[in-house]
Design an enzyme around this catalytic site. Structure first.
Site, mmCIF file in Angstrom:
data_model
loop_
_atom_site.group_PDB
_atom_site.id
_atom_site.type_symbol
_atom_site.label_atom_id
_atom_site.label_comp_id
_atom_site.label_asym_id
_atom_site.label_seq_id
_atom_site.Cartn_x
_atom_site.Cartn_y
_atom_site.Cartn_z
ATOM 1 N N LYS A 19 1.008 -1.276 0.004
ATOM 2 C CA LYS A 19 0.002 -0.089 0.084
ATOM 3 C C LYS A 19 0.807 1.395 -0.084
ATOM 4 C CE LYS A 19 -2.428 -1.217 3.957
ATOM 5 N NZ LYS A 19 -1.563 -2.568 4.083
ATOM 6 N N ARG A 94 -10.423 -0.097 8.061
ATOM 7 C CA ARG A 94 -10.005 -1.459 8.474
ATOM 8 C C ARG A 94 -10.910 -2.317 9.146
ATOM 9 N NH1 ARG A 94 -4.104 -0.132 8.466
ATOM 10 N NH2 ARG A 94 -2.999 -2.098 8.914
ATOM 11 N N ARG A 133 11.716 -5.292 5.158
ATOM 12 C CA ARG A 133 11.323 -3.798 4.823
ATOM 13 C C ARG A 133 12.278 -3.026 5.713
ATOM 14 N NH1 ARG A 133 5.471 -1.527 5.590
ATOM 15 N NH2 ARG A 133 5.552 -2.838 7.619
ATOM 16 N N ARG A 166 10.635 -1.032 11.401
ATOM 17 C CA ARG A 166 9.505 -0.813 12.017
ATOM 18 C C ARG A 166 9.366 -1.916 13.432
ATOM 19 N NH1 ARG A 166 4.312 0.378 8.615
ATOM 20 N NH2 ARG A 166 3.258 -1.231 9.712
ATOM 21 N N ARG A 177 -0.840 -9.124 13.009
ATOM 22 C CA ARG A 177 -1.535 -8.427 12.001
ATOM 23 C C ARG A 177 -2.135 -8.971 11.159
ATOM 24 N NH1 ARG A 177 3.730 -5.464 10.751
ATOM 25 N NH2 ARG A 177 2.596 -4.151 9.319
HETATM 26 P P1 AP5 Z 1 4.639 -1.550 1.836
HETATM 27 O O1 AP5 Z 1 4.384 -0.696 0.851
HETATM 28 O O2 AP5 Z 1 5.368 -0.967 3.021
HETATM 29 O O3 AP5 Z 1 3.387 -2.374 2.523
HETATM 30 P P2 AP5 Z 1 2.194 -1.960 3.220
HETATM 31 O O4 AP5 Z 1 0.853 -2.627 2.635
HETATM 32 O O5 AP5 Z 1 2.018 -0.460 3.465
HETATM 33 O O6 AP5 Z 1 2.337 -2.380 4.629
HETATM 34 P P3 AP5 Z 1 2.063 -2.006 6.093
HETATM 35 O O7 AP5 Z 1 3.070 -2.975 7.170
HETATM 36 O O8 AP5 Z 1 2.704 -0.644 6.218
HETATM 37 O O9 AP5 Z 1 0.649 -2.314 6.290
HETATM 38 P P4 AP5 Z 1 -0.230 -2.298 7.775
HETATM 39 O O10 AP5 Z 1 -1.451 -2.263 6.957
HETATM 40 O O11 AP5 Z 1 0.185 -3.472 8.464
HETATM 41 O O12 AP5 Z 1 0.296 -1.051 8.654
HETATM 42 P P5 AP5 Z 1 0.103 0.350 8.842
HETATM 43 O O13 AP5 Z 1 0.955 1.450 8.769
HETATM 44 O O14 AP5 Z 1 -1.171 0.709 8.056
HETATM 45 O O15 AP5 Z 1 5.784 -2.752 1.391
HETATM 46 C C1 AP5 Z 1 6.149 -3.657 2.279
HETATM 47 C C2 AP5 Z 1 7.573 -4.402 1.669
HETATM 48 O O16 AP5 Z 1 7.489 -4.977 0.625
HETATM 49 C C3 AP5 Z 1 8.667 -3.126 1.454
HETATM 50 O O17 AP5 Z 1 9.917 -3.301 1.957
HETATM 51 C C4 AP5 Z 1 8.366 -2.705 0.292
HETATM 52 O O18 AP5 Z 1 9.634 -2.218 -0.530
HETATM 53 C C5 AP5 Z 1 8.215 -4.264 -0.327
HETATM 54 N N1 AP5 Z 1 7.615 -4.525 -1.490
HETATM 55 C C6 AP5 Z 1 6.285 -3.629 -1.891
HETATM 56 N N2 AP5 Z 1 5.962 -4.050 -3.179
HETATM 57 C C7 AP5 Z 1 6.652 -5.015 -3.560
HETATM 58 C C8 AP5 Z 1 6.588 -5.645 -4.688
HETATM 59 N N3 AP5 Z 1 5.653 -5.837 -5.644
HETATM 60 N N4 AP5 Z 1 7.540 -6.705 -4.625
HETATM 61 C C9 AP5 Z 1 8.426 -6.873 -3.941
HETATM 62 N N5 AP5 Z 1 8.269 -6.188 -2.766
HETATM 63 C C10 AP5 Z 1 7.728 -5.288 -2.565
HETATM 64 O O19 AP5 Z 1 -0.602 0.113 10.352
HETATM 65 C C11 AP5 Z 1 0.105 -0.205 11.239
HETATM 66 C C12 AP5 Z 1 -0.709 -0.358 12.529
HETATM 67 O O20 AP5 Z 1 -1.487 0.924 12.892
HETATM 68 C C13 AP5 Z 1 -1.678 -1.437 12.636
HETATM 69 O O21 AP5 Z 1 -1.312 -2.593 13.070
HETATM 70 C C14 AP5 Z 1 -2.889 -0.779 13.686
HETATM 71 O O22 AP5 Z 1 -2.258 -0.970 14.987
HETATM 72 C C15 AP5 Z 1 -2.885 0.914 13.496
HETATM 73 N N6 AP5 Z 1 -3.639 1.216 12.596
HETATM 74 C C16 AP5 Z 1 -3.324 1.908 11.280
HETATM 75 N N7 AP5 Z 1 -4.565 2.066 10.335
HETATM 76 C C17 AP5 Z 1 -5.592 1.740 11.477
HETATM 77 C C18 AP5 Z 1 -6.981 1.800 11.446
HETATM 78 N N8 AP5 Z 1 -7.513 2.453 10.397
HETATM 79 N N9 AP5 Z 1 -7.566 1.317 12.314
HETATM 80 C C19 AP5 Z 1 -6.946 0.846 13.508
HETATM 81 N N10 AP5 Z 1 -5.667 0.863 13.581
HETATM 82 C C20 AP5 Z 1 -5.099 1.238 12.634
HETATM 83 MG MG MG Z 2 2.310 1.053 4.881
#
Ligand code: AP5
Ligand code: MG
Length: 225
Positions: A19, A94, A133, A166, A177
């Site tokens: 994402k 979410r 990552r 992270r 997660r």
């Molecule tokens: P990356 O692009 O970083 O992936 P991402 O989908 O953004 O993954 P996140 O870990 O950020 O998602 P998340 O939903 O767990 O975290 P969030 O910050 O939203 O890519 C990942 C890796 O893969 C990178 O190294 C990249 O280089 C590599 N990559 C990308 N594309 C690739 C490809 N095509 N091929 C190969 N490699 C690739 O949330 C964190 C926490 O915040 C949650 O757990 C929760 O506690 C809280 N939170 C956030 N939003 C909410 C909400 N709406 N409600 C409640 N709690 C929330």
């Molecule tokens: Mg992210």
């Protein structure tokens, strides 16, 4: 821009689905503000606010922050001027409650979600991506030790900032997660499919640029329809 031409986009996908990686490209290509609830919560943690400290405990455990808190943050952010003609939500909604709140907020302004892009990646690949990552401490750009290694070890390709891992990218938290995603977030796939706005992008084995090409096709087609 008329309301019917707006791109009110949600990036949906499991942890590690790409994402953040795609949001960066989409922001530049479509001039949409990138609204990541994860990034906003991590900023609150870094500032040491009361909300940030409470959120950190949940984030470190891989659990979700309460709907009330997150819905409030997003509502305020969507009220800012740069989101008036389109936005790109990453990591929100979410839960079904969050999705319904978003629909209500948008409907009150005569708007609606136009595209929900689901990044579909098998679980084994997700675990690999999260384990390797590395993020930039200054600009947030994601890198990967194997799939998109930085040109200089430990340094961001874009701004030379320091790369870090992270706190929630450890094995136990990742497993939680993914479980939370399956139970609480995956039902949104049907929610948005029922509303006719779900666009699935099979991303397994594709490079970030290949995934982006598929997204561009979807959003360009929507705009010219
Ligand atoms: P990356 O692009 O970083 O992936 P991402 O989908 O953004 O993954 P996140 O870990 O950020 O998602 P998340 O939903 O767990 O975290 P969030 O910050 O939203 O890519 C990942 C890796 O893969 C990178 O190294 C990249 O280089 C590599 N990559 C990308 N594309 C690739 C490809 N095509 N091929 C190969 N490699 C690739 O949330 C964190 C926490 O915040 C949650 O757990 C929760 O506690 C809280 N939170 C956030 N939003 C909410 C909400 N709406 N409600 C409640 N709690 C929330
Ligand atoms: Mg992210």
């Amino acid at each position: 821009m008329t309301r019917s031409q707006q791109r009110n986009v949600i990036l949906l996908g499991a942890p590690g689905a790409g994402k953040g990686t795609q949001a960066e490209r989409m922001r530049d290509r479509f001039s949409l503000p990138h609204i990541s609830t994860g990034d906003m919560l991590r900023a609150a943690v870094a500032r040491g606010t009361e909300m940030g400290l409470a959120a950190k405990k949940l984030m470190d455990a891989g659990a979700l922050v309460s709907d009330d808190v997150v819905v409030g943050i997003v509502r305020d952010r969507l009220a800012e001027a740069d989101a008036a003609e389109g936005f790109l939500l990453d990591g929100f909604p979410r839960t079904l409650d969050q999705a319904e709140s978003l629909d209500e907020t948008l409907a009150a302004a005569g708007r609606a979600v136009t595209d929900v892009i689901l990044l579909d990646v098998p679980e084994g690949e997700l675990v690999d991506r999260l384990a390797g990552r590395r993020l930039c401490r200054s600009c947030g750009k994601p890198h990967h030790v194997t799939y998109s290694p930085p040109a200089v070890d430990g340094q961001c390709d874009d701004c030379a900032g320091e790369l870090y891992q992270r706190d929630d990218d450890n094995e136990a938290t990742v497993s939680n997660r993914l479980d939370v995603y399956r139970r609480q977030t995956e039902p949104l796939v049907d929610y948005y499919a029922d509303r006719g706005v779900l666009r699935r992008v099979e991303s397994s084995g594709l490079t970030p640029d290949e995934v982006f090409a598929a997204i561009e096709k979807i959003l360009d087609r929507q705009a010219s329809a």
